[in-house]
Design an enzyme around this catalytic site. Structure first.
Site, mmCIF file in Angstrom:
data_model
loop_
_atom_site.group_PDB
_atom_site.id
_atom_site.type_symbol
_atom_site.label_atom_id
_atom_site.label_comp_id
_atom_site.label_asym_id
_atom_site.label_seq_id
_atom_site.Cartn_x
_atom_site.Cartn_y
_atom_site.Cartn_z
ATOM 1 N N GLU A 40 5.206 -3.834 11.865
ATOM 2 C CA GLU A 40 4.094 -2.880 11.835
ATOM 3 C C GLU A 40 2.959 -3.585 11.123
ATOM 4 O O GLU A 40 3.128 -4.035 9.990
ATOM 5 C CB GLU A 40 4.498 -1.607 11.077
ATOM 6 C CG GLU A 40 5.503 -0.738 11.813
ATOM 7 C CD GLU A 40 4.970 -0.162 13.111
ATOM 8 O OE1 GLU A 40 3.744 -0.164 13.319
ATOM 9 O OE2 GLU A 40 5.792 0.266 13.929
ATOM 10 N N GLU A 55 9.461 3.013 14.176
ATOM 11 C CA GLU A 55 10.139 3.345 12.924
ATOM 12 C C GLU A 55 10.239 4.865 12.807
ATOM 13 O O GLU A 55 9.547 5.601 13.485
ATOM 14 C CB GLU A 55 9.341 2.805 11.743
ATOM 15 C CG GLU A 55 9.156 1.304 11.804
ATOM 16 C CD GLU A 55 8.879 0.714 10.449
ATOM 17 O OE1 GLU A 55 9.824 0.583 9.662
ATOM 18 O OE2 GLU A 55 7.716 0.397 10.184
ATOM 19 N N CYS A 104 -2.926 1.762 6.649
ATOM 20 C CA CYS A 104 -2.999 1.146 7.979
ATOM 21 C C CYS A 104 -3.489 2.159 9.003
ATOM 22 O O CYS A 104 -4.006 1.798 10.047
ATOM 23 C CB CYS A 104 -1.632 0.600 8.362
ATOM 24 S SG CYS A 104 -0.342 1.813 8.143
ATOM 25 N N ASN A 128 0.793 -1.239 0.000
ATOM 26 C CA ASN A 128 0.000 0.000 0.000
ATOM 27 C C ASN A 128 0.824 1.288 0.000
ATOM 28 O O ASN A 128 0.291 2.361 -0.323
ATOM 29 C CB ASN A 128 -1.013 -0.006 1.148
ATOM 30 C CG ASN A 128 -0.362 0.004 2.497
ATOM 31 O OD1 ASN A 128 0.748 -0.499 2.656
ATOM 32 N ND2 ASN A 128 -1.021 0.580 3.473
HETATM 33 P P1 NAD Z 1 0.888 -9.100 3.755
HETATM 34 O O1 NAD Z 1 1.126 -9.488 5.172
HETATM 35 O O2 NAD Z 1 0.088 -10.000 2.911
HETATM 36 O O3 NAD Z 1 2.287 -8.951 3.000
HETATM 37 C C1 NAD Z 1 3.294 -8.102 3.490
HETATM 38 C C2 NAD Z 1 4.632 -8.603 2.964
HETATM 39 O O4 NAD Z 1 4.898 -9.869 3.569
HETATM 40 C C3 NAD Z 1 4.652 -8.827 1.456
HETATM 41 O O5 NAD Z 1 5.902 -8.454 0.937
HETATM 42 C C4 NAD Z 1 4.449 -10.321 1.353
HETATM 43 O O6 NAD Z 1 4.972 -10.862 0.164
HETATM 44 C C5 NAD Z 1 5.210 -10.814 2.557
HETATM 45 N N1 NAD Z 1 4.828 -12.146 3.022
HETATM 46 C C6 NAD Z 1 3.670 -12.826 2.819
HETATM 47 N N2 NAD Z 1 3.740 -14.044 3.389
HETATM 48 C C7 NAD Z 1 4.954 -14.131 3.967
HETATM 49 C C8 NAD Z 1 5.603 -15.155 4.726
HETATM 50 N N3 NAD Z 1 5.048 -16.318 4.996
HETATM 51 N N4 NAD Z 1 6.835 -14.885 5.186
HETATM 52 C C9 NAD Z 1 7.425 -13.711 4.955
HETATM 53 N N5 NAD Z 1 6.870 -12.726 4.221
HETATM 54 C C10 NAD Z 1 5.642 -12.932 3.737
HETATM 55 O O7 NAD Z 1 0.320 -7.616 3.771
HETATM 56 P P2 NAD Z 1 -0.148 -6.738 2.515
HETATM 57 O O8 NAD Z 1 -1.461 -7.293 2.063
HETATM 58 O O9 NAD Z 1 0.942 -6.588 1.539
HETATM 59 O O10 NAD Z 1 -0.364 -5.309 3.174
HETATM 60 C C11 NAD Z 1 -1.553 -4.935 3.791
HETATM 61 C C12 NAD Z 1 -1.407 -4.987 5.281
HETATM 62 O O11 NAD Z 1 -0.309 -4.185 5.694
HETATM 63 C C13 NAD Z 1 -2.597 -4.434 6.028
HETATM 64 O O12 NAD Z 1 -2.959 -5.300 7.067
HETATM 65 C C14 NAD Z 1 -2.095 -3.118 6.598
HETATM 66 O O13 NAD Z 1 -2.720 -2.686 7.770
HETATM 67 C C15 NAD Z 1 -0.661 -3.413 6.818
HETATM 68 N N6 NAD Z 1 0.127 -2.183 6.876
HETATM 69 C C16 NAD Z 1 0.584 -1.773 8.090
HETATM 70 C C17 NAD Z 1 1.315 -0.613 8.206
HETATM 71 C C18 NAD Z 1 1.813 -0.159 9.539
HETATM 72 O O14 NAD Z 1 2.777 0.580 9.572
HETATM 73 N N7 NAD Z 1 1.218 -0.571 10.649
HETATM 74 C C19 NAD Z 1 1.593 0.135 7.070
HETATM 75 C C20 NAD Z 1 1.116 -0.303 5.842
HETATM 76 C C21 NAD Z 1 0.394 -1.484 5.755
#
Ligand code: NAD
Length: 480
Positions: free
Chosen positions: A250, A462, A284, A152
């Protein structure tokens, strides 16, 4: 048809040729293929870690001036290419062009801020409790850092992790989200050309369950910085901690915006529309729970209904679009499913909630505003991550605060009020890592800490000067 070259992974300073790549498609127009991007594997993570380990001794003892110069140069290029990279970002992620360009500018500012941090890394010198002994406390790099990012914020989040890692002398293995490799690739290319020695920054694009998992498991990676969903974040924390690594995560949010009877209605509505729906609600820090006291409830609801129903949904690159598409088909299906869940649980969809037809085939949906919801409904407990927000009517400030805090998450919380007493009380008693008064919950500065409480975050904050808590380790030296 002319063959399209595949954007490749960077390992040990070499761009690796790749015969086939994954298509990066535009969610505003699925017929538009932005490019082909290599998909790595666990073997490439091994190679990237070896390269990062080999580069570490020289990079961790490089001068702060060398690190400043590279990060500053990269920041200058990112800022100069703001419009071009902003367009790429909007094309691959779907946020509107103004937001895409704004995010690129932010990445440039982060690189420049962190360049300065390389020069500002003081320690302490103290007299010992023993006579004739000097004590020095210094901060040193953690080592090889694994960086895993979500879709995102395709350039800002990679920048706010990679820049401090490099500024403090760490080497990096970076895996961006599969859906948005384009912005990440450009950022790595810019840093590489800015003069990073080979192996200091390695890019391994690919699937989470292959490349991401290999980063979590790899004993040669000393620390992992992760941003993404709660489920993956918890796996990341457990996996890295179990092998003795340092980890920060995060994760999600279910952020409240409290609207008090004494709020300025225009400010409250502006904060709610922006916080809940801009960037298609895919932040998020989005305010998905609008907790409104009874005296202003009906006026707030009427004003919101009017504003939200008028939001123009369309192609992220079109001039008059206010809300771009949802990022992909899966996310759109999830958003629409939550609209049904909200209705089944007794919420009233005041406006929106249906797919939007468009000249292009894309993942468009009209933002939805629910009224008549309670805090125990699923749409108010689970992160939807789309243009879906609900109003929760409460009696007074105490009930509003209790409702705001009644969630497993704690990333961000906001209040719209003209009462100094309520504003001050809310800042102190809100169980969130970031609190906003008369501002949208989304939209933060890059020079101050970012992060949440409870289930939203794990480990050190962060950004800003606080980033050093994660990207350095403290050494205490005694000299007689
Ligand atoms: P996601 O957890 O599906 O993926 C995040 C990253 O993790 C991607 O690069 C993905 O390829 C990787 N990943 C997936 N499975 C993995 C595994 N088994 N081992 C290691 N890495 C793996 O999240 P998303 O759909 O890309 O992003 C959306 C989410 O991110 C939402 O829940 C949002 O709230 C969160 N988000 C949080 C913040 C924050 O700072 N709190 C900021 C932005 C987004």
């Amino acid at each position: 048809m002319a063959s399209v070259s595949v954007k490749s992974n960077l390992i040990g300073g070499e761009w690796r040729d790749s015969a086939d790549g994954r298509e990066n498609r535009n969610p505003s127009n699925v017929a538009d293929v932005i490019g082909l991007y290599a998909s790595g594997n666990a073997g490439m993570v091994d190679e990237a870690v070896a390269a990062a380990q080999a580069a570490l001794p020289a990079w961790s003892t490089s001068t702060p001036q060398q690190r400043f110069d590279i990060l500053d140069r990269a920041g200058t290029e990112v800022l100069a290419r703001r419009d071009e990279l902003g367009r790429l970002l909007s094309r691959e992620e779907g946020k509107i062009l103004a937001e895409g360009c704004g995010e690129v500018a932010r990445a440039g500012q982060i690189l420049k801020f962190m360049a300065g941090e390389a020069l500002r890394n003081p320690g302490d010198v103290l007299p010992s409790v023993r006579p004739g002994v000097k004590v020095e406390v210094t901060r040193e790099p953690v080592g090889v850092v694994g960086i895993i990012t979500p879709w995102n914020f395709p350039i800002a989040i990679p920048a706010w992790k990679i820049a401090p890692a490099l500024a403090y002398g760490n080497t990096v293995v970076f895996k961006p989200a599969e859906l948005v490799p384009g912005s990440a690739w450009e950022l790595v290319d810019i840093l590489h050309r800015a003069g990073l020695p080979h192996g200091v920054l390695n890019l391994v694009m690919g699937k989470g369950r292959d490349v991401g998992q290999a980063i979590l498991d790899h004993r040669g990676i000393d620390a992992v910085s992760f941003t993404g969903s709660v489920a993956t974040g918890r796996t990341a924390v457990a996996t890295v901690a179990a092998r003795g690594g340092k980890v920060q995560a995060e994760m999600g949010g279910k952020n409240p915006l409290v609207v008090m009877d004494d709020a300025n209605l225009d400010i409250a509505v502006e904060a709610a529309v922006n916080g809940a729906f801009y960037s298609t609600g895919q932040r998020c820090t989005a305010s998905s729970r609008l907790i409104v006291t009874k005296g202003i409830h009906d006026r707030f609801l009427a004003a919101m209904r009017e504003r939200v129903s008028a939001l123009r949904v369309g192609d992220a690159l079109a001039k008059d679009t206010q809300i771009g598409p949802v990022v992909d088909e899966r996310q759109l299906a999830q958003d629409l499913r939550y609209v049904e869940i909200g209705k089944e649980d007794g919420g009233k969809a005041e406006t929106g909630g249906e797919p939007v037809k468009h000249d292009n085939e894309g993942y468009f949906m009209q933002p939805v505003l629910f009224s008549g919801t309670t805090n125990d409904m699923r749409i108010n407990r689970e992160e939807v991550f789309g243009p879906v927000a609900s109003i929760i009517r409460v009696g007074d400030y105490e009930e509003a605060l209790a409702t705001a805090n009644d969630t497993e998450f704690g990333l961000c919380a906001g209040i719209a009020t003209t009462s100094l007493k309520h504003a001050e009380h809310f800042k102190r008693h809100s169980r969130a890592g970031m609190v906003m008064v008369n501002l949208p919950t989304a939209g933060v500065d890059y020079h101050v800490p970012f992060g949440g409480a409870k289930g939203s975050s794990y480990g050190q904050r962060e950004q800003g000067t606080y980033a050093k808590e994660f990207y350095t380790t403290v050494k205490t030296a005694y000299t007689a």
